[in-house]
Scaffold this motif. Structure first.
Motif, PDB file in Angstrom:
ATOM      1  N   GLU A  82     -39.995  31.698   4.861  1.00 23.83           N
ATOM      2  CA  GLU A  82     -39.544  33.024   4.885  1.00 23.83           C
ATOM      3  C   GLU A  82     -38.049  33.169   4.336  1.00 23.83           C
ATOM      4  O   GLU A  82     -37.961  34.243   3.536  1.00 23.83           O
ATOM      5  CB  GLU A  82     -39.490  33.418   6.187  1.00 23.83           C
ATOM      6  CG  GLU A  82     -39.594  35.353   6.531  1.00 23.83           C
ATOM      7  CD  GLU A  82     -39.589  35.420   7.644  1.00 23.83           C
ATOM      8  OE1 GLU A  82     -40.301  36.499   7.983  1.00 23.83           O
ATOM      9  OE2 GLU A  82     -39.515  34.780   8.741  1.00 23.83           O
ATOM     10  N   GLY A  85     -38.124  33.421   0.725  1.00 28.40           N
ATOM     11  CA  GLY A  85     -38.842  34.666   0.097  1.00 28.40           C
ATOM     12  C   GLY A  85     -40.064  34.411  -0.287  1.00 28.40           C
ATOM     13  O   GLY A  85     -40.748  35.093  -1.044  1.00 28.40           O
ATOM     14  N   GLU A  88     -44.228  36.332   4.244  1.00 28.73           N
ATOM     15  CA  GLU A  88     -43.571  37.532   4.909  1.00 28.73           C
ATOM     16  C   GLU A  88     -44.452  37.234   6.388  1.00 28.73           C
ATOM     17  O   GLU A  88     -45.657  37.177   6.220  1.00 28.73           O
ATOM     18  CB  GLU A  88     -43.726  38.852   4.380  1.00 28.73           C
ATOM     19  CG  GLU A  88     -44.924  39.079   3.715  1.00 28.73           C
ATOM     20  CD  GLU A  88     -44.730  40.337   2.922  1.00 28.73           C
ATOM     21  OE1 GLU A  88     -43.764  40.781   2.787  1.00 28.73           O
ATOM     22  OE2 GLU A  88     -45.934  40.930   2.334  1.00 28.73           O
ATOM     23  N   GLU A 102     -48.249  35.942   5.561  1.00 28.57           N
ATOM     24  CA  GLU A 102     -48.898  36.152   4.200  1.00 28.57           C
ATOM     25  C   GLU A 102     -48.119  35.696   3.100  1.00 28.57           C
ATOM     26  O   GLU A 102     -46.708  35.924   3.258  1.00 28.57           O
ATOM     27  CB  GLU A 102     -49.411  37.571   3.885  1.00 28.57           C
ATOM     28  CG  GLU A 102     -50.660  37.997   5.055  1.00 28.57           C
ATOM     29  CD  GLU A 102     -51.019  39.383   4.525  1.00 28.57           C
ATOM     30  OE1 GLU A 102     -50.980  39.696   3.244  1.00 28.57           O
ATOM     31  OE2 GLU A 102     -51.491  40.301   5.535  1.00 28.57           O
ATOM     32  N   THR A 104     -45.574  36.216  -0.100  1.00 30.67           N
ATOM     33  CA  THR A 104     -45.193  37.151  -1.105  1.00 30.67           C
ATOM     34  C   THR A 104     -45.571  37.094  -2.676  1.00 30.67           C
ATOM     35  O   THR A 104     -46.031  36.102  -2.866  1.00 30.67           O
ATOM     36  CB  THR A 104     -43.566  37.133  -0.886  1.00 30.67           C
ATOM     37  OG1 THR A 104     -43.165  35.942  -1.395  1.00 30.67           O
ATOM     38  CG2 THR A 104     -43.400  37.276   0.348  1.00 30.67           C
ATOM     39  N   LYS A 106     -43.476  36.431  -4.841  1.00 28.60           N
ATOM     40  CA  LYS A 106     -42.580  35.564  -5.271  1.00 28.60           C
ATOM     41  C   LYS A 106     -43.387  34.165  -4.833  1.00 28.60           C
ATOM     42  O   LYS A 106     -43.414  33.071  -5.708  1.00 28.60           O
ATOM     43  CB  LYS A 106     -41.334  35.125  -4.614  1.00 28.60           C
ATOM     44  CG  LYS A 106     -40.483  34.112  -5.076  1.00 28.60           C
ATOM     45  CD  LYS A 106     -39.141  34.267  -4.297  1.00 28.60           C
ATOM     46  CE  LYS A 106     -38.240  33.046  -4.738  1.00 28.60           C
ATOM     47  NZ  LYS A 106     -36.928  33.148  -4.000  1.00 28.60           N
TER      48      LYS A 106
END
Length: 155
Positions: A82, A85, A88, A102, A104, A106
């Motif tokens: 997290e 990034g 999330e 889930e 992201t 990125k």
């Protein structure tokens, strides 16, 4: 009539299937670790990201089971992913205390780049198999996993 020792001698002369699979597992894990390191991931983090792609919105406990780590290790790993990034987390609509995780955008892009390298590893590993043999091989592996109640229910 064969003596009982004949069977044990033949087993000793050939590696057990479980041993060969374990060797393959270790070799693949080593290759994956080398492949994902330049992307700032560990093999376990890559596995978790791959699992998330297949099962959207998994809880920490589900993700830990499917990634073969303890729930405590998963909580730490999710914090790292997290912070990078790549994932999330949000409360589950049906249970406020459970966080759903889930990828992201990125995280999806990074996973896609890693997948390209894994495709090359798998191609090298199975290059002596025809397309039909590869399909049969995958089916047999899935069947073995299914028979040991270890997931992959679509065997």
């Amino acid at each position: 009539m064969r003596e009982p020792s004949d069977h044990s001698d033949s087993v000793a002369a050939h590696a057990r299937v479980s041993y060969v699979i374990a060797r393959l597992d270790r070799a693949i894990r080593r290759q994956i670790a080398d492949m994902v390191a330049p992307h700032g991931l560990t093999a376990t983090q890559y596995t978790a990201l791959s699992v998330l792609r297949m099962g959207k919105g998994l809880s920490n406990a589900q993700l830990a089971r499917r990634s073969y780590v303890t729930p405590q290790s998963m909580i730490e790993m999710l914090g790292t992913l997290e912070a990078k990034g790549l994932i999330e987390r949000s409360p589950a609509p049906d249970h406020g205390r459970i966080l759903r995780t889930e990828l992201t955008p990125k995280g999806r892009r990074l996973l896609s780049r890693c997948d390209e390298a894994l495709d090359r590893i798998e191609t090298e590993m199975t290059r002596e198999l025809s397309p039909e043999e590869l399909e049969s091989f995958e089916h047999m592996l899935r069947s073995c996993v299914h028979m040991l109640h270890a997931g992959l229910t679509d065997a």
